[in-house]
Design a protein around this motif. Sequence first.
Motif, PDB file in Angstrom:
ATOM      1  N   ASP A   1     -22.407  22.148 -20.827  1.00 26.15           N
ATOM      2  CA  ASP A   1     -21.356  23.466 -20.801  1.00 26.15           C
ATOM      3  C   ASP A   1     -20.488  22.829 -21.621  1.00 26.15           C
ATOM      4  N   ALA A   2     -20.059  21.650 -22.279  1.00 21.46           N
ATOM      5  CA  ALA A   2     -18.947  21.109 -22.884  1.00 21.46           C
ATOM      6  C   ALA A   2     -19.057  22.365 -24.771  1.00 21.46           C
ATOM      7  N   ALA A   3     -20.044  22.781 -25.187  1.00 20.23           N
ATOM      8  CA  ALA A   3     -19.726  23.742 -25.993  1.00 20.23           C
ATOM      9  C   ALA A   3     -19.771  25.562 -25.678  1.00 20.23           C
ATOM     10  N   PHE A   4     -20.014  25.348 -24.689  1.00 27.00           N
ATOM     11  CA  PHE A   4     -19.859  26.788 -23.971  1.00 27.00           C
ATOM     12  C   PHE A   4     -18.049  27.043 -23.311  1.00 27.00           C
ATOM     13  N   LEU A   5     -18.407  25.583 -22.502  1.00 26.76           N
ATOM     14  CA  LEU A   5     -16.108  25.442 -22.096  1.00 26.76           C
ATOM     15  C   LEU A   5     -15.462  25.696 -23.654  1.00 26.76           C
TER      16      LEU A   5
ATOM     17  N   ILE B   1     -12.344  21.702 -10.196  1.00 25.86           N
ATOM     18  CA  ILE B   1     -12.054  20.195 -10.891  1.00 25.86           C
ATOM     19  C   ILE B   1     -12.339  20.104  -9.986  1.00 25.86           C
ATOM     20  N   GLU B   2     -13.830  18.792  -9.443  1.00 23.91           N
ATOM     21  CA  GLU B   2     -14.129  17.378  -8.656  1.00 23.91           C
ATOM     22  C   GLU B   2     -14.425  16.512  -9.003  1.00 23.91           C
ATOM     23  N   ASN B   3     -13.545  16.578 -10.109  1.00 23.29           N
ATOM     24  CA  ASN B   3     -13.664  14.000 -10.187  1.00 23.29           C
ATOM     25  C   ASN B   3     -12.555  13.957 -11.730  1.00 23.29           C
ATOM     26  N   ALA B   4     -12.662  12.971 -11.797  1.00 25.69           N
ATOM     27  CA  ALA B   4     -11.723  12.621 -12.952  1.00 25.69           C
ATOM     28  C   ALA B   4     -12.220  13.036 -14.077  1.00 25.69           C
ATOM     29  N   SER B   5     -14.055  12.975 -14.245  1.00 26.27           N
ATOM     30  CA  SER B   5     -14.302  13.078 -15.442  1.00 26.27           C
ATOM     31  C   SER B   5     -14.919  14.945 -15.631  1.00 26.27           C
ATOM     32  N   THR B   6     -14.309  15.255 -15.131  1.00 31.52           N
ATOM     33  CA  THR B   6     -13.747  17.147 -15.742  1.00 31.52           C
ATOM     34  C   THR B   6     -12.878  16.638 -16.108  1.00 31.52           C
ATOM     35  N   LEU B   7     -11.337  16.232 -15.251  1.00 36.10           N
ATOM     36  CA  LEU B   7     -10.303  16.953 -15.419  1.00 36.10           C
ATOM     37  C   LEU B   7     -10.014  16.731 -16.845  1.00 36.10           C
ATOM     38  N   ALA B   8     -10.596  14.716 -17.330  1.00 34.72           N
ATOM     39  CA  ALA B   8     -10.261  14.202 -18.602  1.00 34.72           C
ATOM     40  C   ALA B   8     -10.911  15.562 -19.895  1.00 34.72           C
ATOM     41  N   ARG B   9     -11.999  15.707 -19.414  1.00 35.08           N
ATOM     42  CA  ARG B   9     -12.742  16.726 -20.504  1.00 35.08           C
ATOM     43  C   ARG B   9     -12.278  17.873 -20.238  1.00 35.08           C
TER      44      ARG B   9
ATOM     45  N   ASP C   1      -5.716  25.222 -19.650  1.00 35.85           N
ATOM     46  CA  ASP C   1      -4.182  25.308 -19.451  1.00 35.85           C
ATOM     47  C   ASP C   1      -3.841  24.773 -18.081  1.00 35.85           C
ATOM     48  N   LEU C   2      -4.366  25.349 -17.475  1.00 35.45           N
ATOM     49  CA  LEU C   2      -4.363  24.961 -16.251  1.00 35.45           C
ATOM     50  C   LEU C   2      -5.477  25.319 -14.632  1.00 35.45           C
ATOM     51  N   GLY C   3      -5.598  23.675 -13.996  1.00 29.31           N
ATOM     52  CA  GLY C   3      -6.601  23.502 -13.172  1.00 29.31           C
ATOM     53  C   GLY C   3      -6.882  23.599 -12.087  1.00 29.31           C
ATOM     54  N   GLN C   4      -7.570  24.198 -11.157  1.00 30.28           N
ATOM     55  CA  GLN C   4      -7.149  23.130  -9.903  1.00 30.28           C
ATOM     56  C   GLN C   4      -8.559  23.099  -9.177  1.00 30.28           C
ATOM     57  N   GLY C   5      -8.718  22.429  -7.923  1.00 27.31           N
ATOM     58  CA  GLY C   5     -10.241  21.777  -7.336  1.00 27.31           C
ATOM     59  C   GLY C   5      -9.532  20.563  -6.832  1.00 27.31           C
ATOM     60  N   TYR C   6     -11.084  20.359  -5.361  1.00 21.16           N
ATOM     61  CA  TYR C   6     -10.955  19.549  -4.880  1.00 21.16           C
ATOM     62  C   TYR C   6      -9.905  18.465  -5.952  1.00 21.16           C
ATOM     63  N   HIS C   7     -10.186  17.694  -6.489  1.00 24.12           N
ATOM     64  CA  HIS C   7     -10.103  16.558  -7.262  1.00 24.12           C
ATOM     65  C   HIS C   7      -8.223  16.492  -7.199  1.00 24.12           C
ATOM     66  N   LEU C   8      -8.197  17.995  -7.630  1.00 20.64           N
ATOM     67  CA  LEU C   8      -6.153  17.960  -8.110  1.00 20.64           C
ATOM     68  C   LEU C   8      -6.005  17.971  -6.375  1.00 20.64           C
TER      69      LEU C   8
END
Length: 760
Positions: A686-690, A709-717, A724-731
Motif C-alpha cells: 500500500d506504500a504507493a497508494f498511501l 496506526i497500530e505499530n512502529a513500522s507503520t508510524l515510521a512509514r 500530517d496527523l495520525g491516530q491509532g492504538y500505537h499512539l
Amino acid sequence: MLARPPIRSLPVLAGYLVIYAAWLLLGAPAGSLGSLPANLAIIPPFLLASLMVWRVSRLPRVPAPRTWRLLAYGLLAWGLGALTYAVYDQLGLSPFPSLADLGYLAAMLWLTAGLMSLRRERLGTLHTLSFLTDAALVTLVLSDLLWRLSLKDILSDTSLSRLALWISLAYPALDLLLCAATVTLALWRPLGIKRRVVALLAAAGLGFLVTDVVYIDLVAGGGYAPGNVVDLGWPLAALLMAWAAWRSAQVTSSNMSPRVSREGWKRLLPHYAVLGVFVVYLMTHLRAPLDDVQLGILWLTVVLFVVRQFLVLTDYQRLQLSLTHRAEHDPLTGVRNRDDLEVRLQLQIDEAHSWNGSVAVLFVDLDRMKEINDTFGHPVGDRLLRAVADRLMAQLPPAAVISRFGGDEFVAVLPTRGAEEIAGVAQALLDTVGRPYQIGPELLHISASIGVSLAPGDAADAASAIEQADMAMYRAKQAGKGTWRFANEQLNSLHMPQARLEVLLRGALGRGEFTLAYQPLIDLGSGRVRSFEALMRWTSPELGPVSPADFIPVAETREMMGGLGRWALHESVREMCAWQAELPGVSVAVNVSATQFAHEDFVDSVRAALHEHGSAPHLLTLELTESAVLADVAQTRQKLQDLGTLGVRVALDDFGTGYSSLGQLRSLPVDVLKIDRVFTQDSETDAAFLRAMISMGHSLGLEVVAEGIENASTLARLQALGCDLGQGYHLARPQPAAQAVAGMVQFRLSSGTGPLQLNR
C-alpha cells in the motif's frame, strides 16, 4: 473489378451435360474420327466449371474464398490433363507417366486440399475422434476395394519403372485422401457454409471417387474405351462443384435471412451412410476368400468400428450429461436455475412432514447491484455475480441446494433442525457476501438482504414458502439492508441479534447508557496532540459493552441516529471547552452520520451547540464519510459552504473506501482528508497508494490524517511519507475525557519540543 455471381453459366453447363449424356448413351463416339470427339467432349465442362468456381472465389464476403480457389485450380488441372491426354491419343502416343498424369494428380491434390481447407467448429475430443474414425472406416473400405482392383496388380507388376510405380500408386493414394476429405466434409460441417452447399460438395467428391473406382475396374478388365458412359461421372462431379459455388454465391448476394432447417434428422444421414458402408462391406467379406492384406484390412475395419461405437456412445453420454446440466443450471453463475425449484422444494417439504422436520428457504437479494452495473459495467457485474454464487455455495451446508431466482436473487433450500441453526446460516451468508471482492483492478463491496421462511411452519407448499421468504427479504431491506429476517416475527425477536439490539437501543440515551471516549490525533512532525476524536460508546446493562459496528447501523436504519448525533455533538463541544484550560487550542472532531447531515436544520444545530457552550468554531471538526458527502452533491456543497462561513472545519472520513473522484474532491470545501485504516496497515503493497493519497491531499491544500496506526513500522512509514496527523492504538487508545486529557498533558510536559516520543 470483382466478378458478378455466375448465375447464367450454370444452366449452360447443365445443358451441355444433358447433351453430352445423350451423346454417350447413343454411342455417338463410335465414328470415323475414333476417340477424338470423346476425349475432347469431356474437357469443356471442367474449364467452364473452373471458371465459375473461380469467379465465386472473387466475390466480396463469399464464405471460404480459399476453398473455392483451390477447387477451381483442381477443376482446371483436370481439364488440362484431359486435353493433354487427347493430344497424346490423337498422335497415337501412350507414354506413362506423362504430362496428362501430372494434371490428373494435381487435380486430385487440389480438390482434396480445397475440401480440407474449410474451417470447422472446435468440438470436444470424443466428438472429433468419432468423426475421424468414421472417415478412417470408409477410407479403409475403399482401400480394400482399390487393393483388389489395382493396388495388388500394381505392386506385382515388375515391368514398371520406379517412377511409373510411384505414379501408379499415387492415383489410389489420392483417391483415399479425397475419400477421407469427403467423409469428413459430410460428417463435420464447416463453419459459414450452408448445409445444401456442403451436400453438393460431398456429392461431387463422391462422384469423383465412384467414377475413379468404376474406371479402374473397367481398365483392369479391358472393357474401357474413350466415350464410355462412365466418362459422364467426372464432368457430373464438376457440375456439382459449380452448383455448390453458385449456391454459395446466391446466399451471399441475397438480402434474405437464411432459413433455419427444421429437419434435424438429415444431419444423421452421413452417419447412417457410414454404418451402411460398414454393413455391406462386412456382409461381402465374411464368407469370401481373403488374402493376408484383405484380412488385415478387415480386422482393422472391425476394430475401428468398435472404437467408433465406443466413442459415439461415450460422447452421447457426455452430451446428455452436458445438456441435462445446462437445462438445470444457470449459465452465468453455475448454480441451479429456478425451473424446477418449486418441484424439488415441494418434495423436501413432503419428506419433512414424514420425519417431523422442517425445510428452510433463504431468499437472498444482493444490495446495490444496479449501482455496481451502472458504475463499472455489466461484465464486471456478471463476474461479481459469479463470485457471490461461489461464496454462497462454499458457505452453505452440504445438504443445501442453491438456485438463481432472478437477476441478483438466489434461493437456498436446506433441511434444518430449527430456527437457531438457520439464524447462524443466514448470518454466515451475510458475512461471506460482505467481504470485499477483487474483480480485475476494482475492489468492490456489496451486501445482501436475506428473508427466511420455514416449511411447513410458515407455509404448507413450495410456492407459499418462497413467497414468505421473499416478503421477509423485503422487510430486511426496509430495515436497512445488509441484514436478514424470519418470516415469523416471533422468531426474529428470539434469534435475531439486531432485533434485540433495536429493542434495547430505544431509550438507552435517556437512561444514560451512552458515553464518549476520546482518541488523540498527534502531529507526526512535532509529537504534540492537535485534536481529539470523539467516539460513541454504549454499555447496555443487559448486553454489556456493545461495539459501535453493531449498534450504529441499527440506529441509522431505525432513525435513532439523529438524537444520538445531536447528543454527541453537544457533549463533545462541552468537553472540548472544559479542556481548553489544560490543553489550549486542542480541538475536537465529531463523527456525523449520513442521516444526521442530511437533516435540513443540521447547520443550525451546529451553530446552536457552539453558541450554547461559547466555543470557538475553528476548534470543532465535523467528520463526514464519502457516502454522506456524495448522497446529494449540490446540497452537500451548500451545507459545507455554510459550515465554512460559520468557521467550522470539515474532514472527509474513511477516504479511499467509497467512490469519490478527484474532481468531486476539488469541488467540495473540506479541510481535512482522513485515510482509512485499511490503507495504513503495515503492508508494503500500500506504500504507493498511501504516497499518492497524501500527495493529492497536500496538493489540494488539505491536512492529511492517517487512521489505524497500530505499530512502529507503520508510524515510521507515514512520517517518511510526510503525513500530517495520525491516530491509532500505537499512539493512544480511546479513553474518557478526563483520562485522555490528563494523559496528553503529561505527554506534552514530558516530550517538550524534542524528538517524537509517543506514549502508548
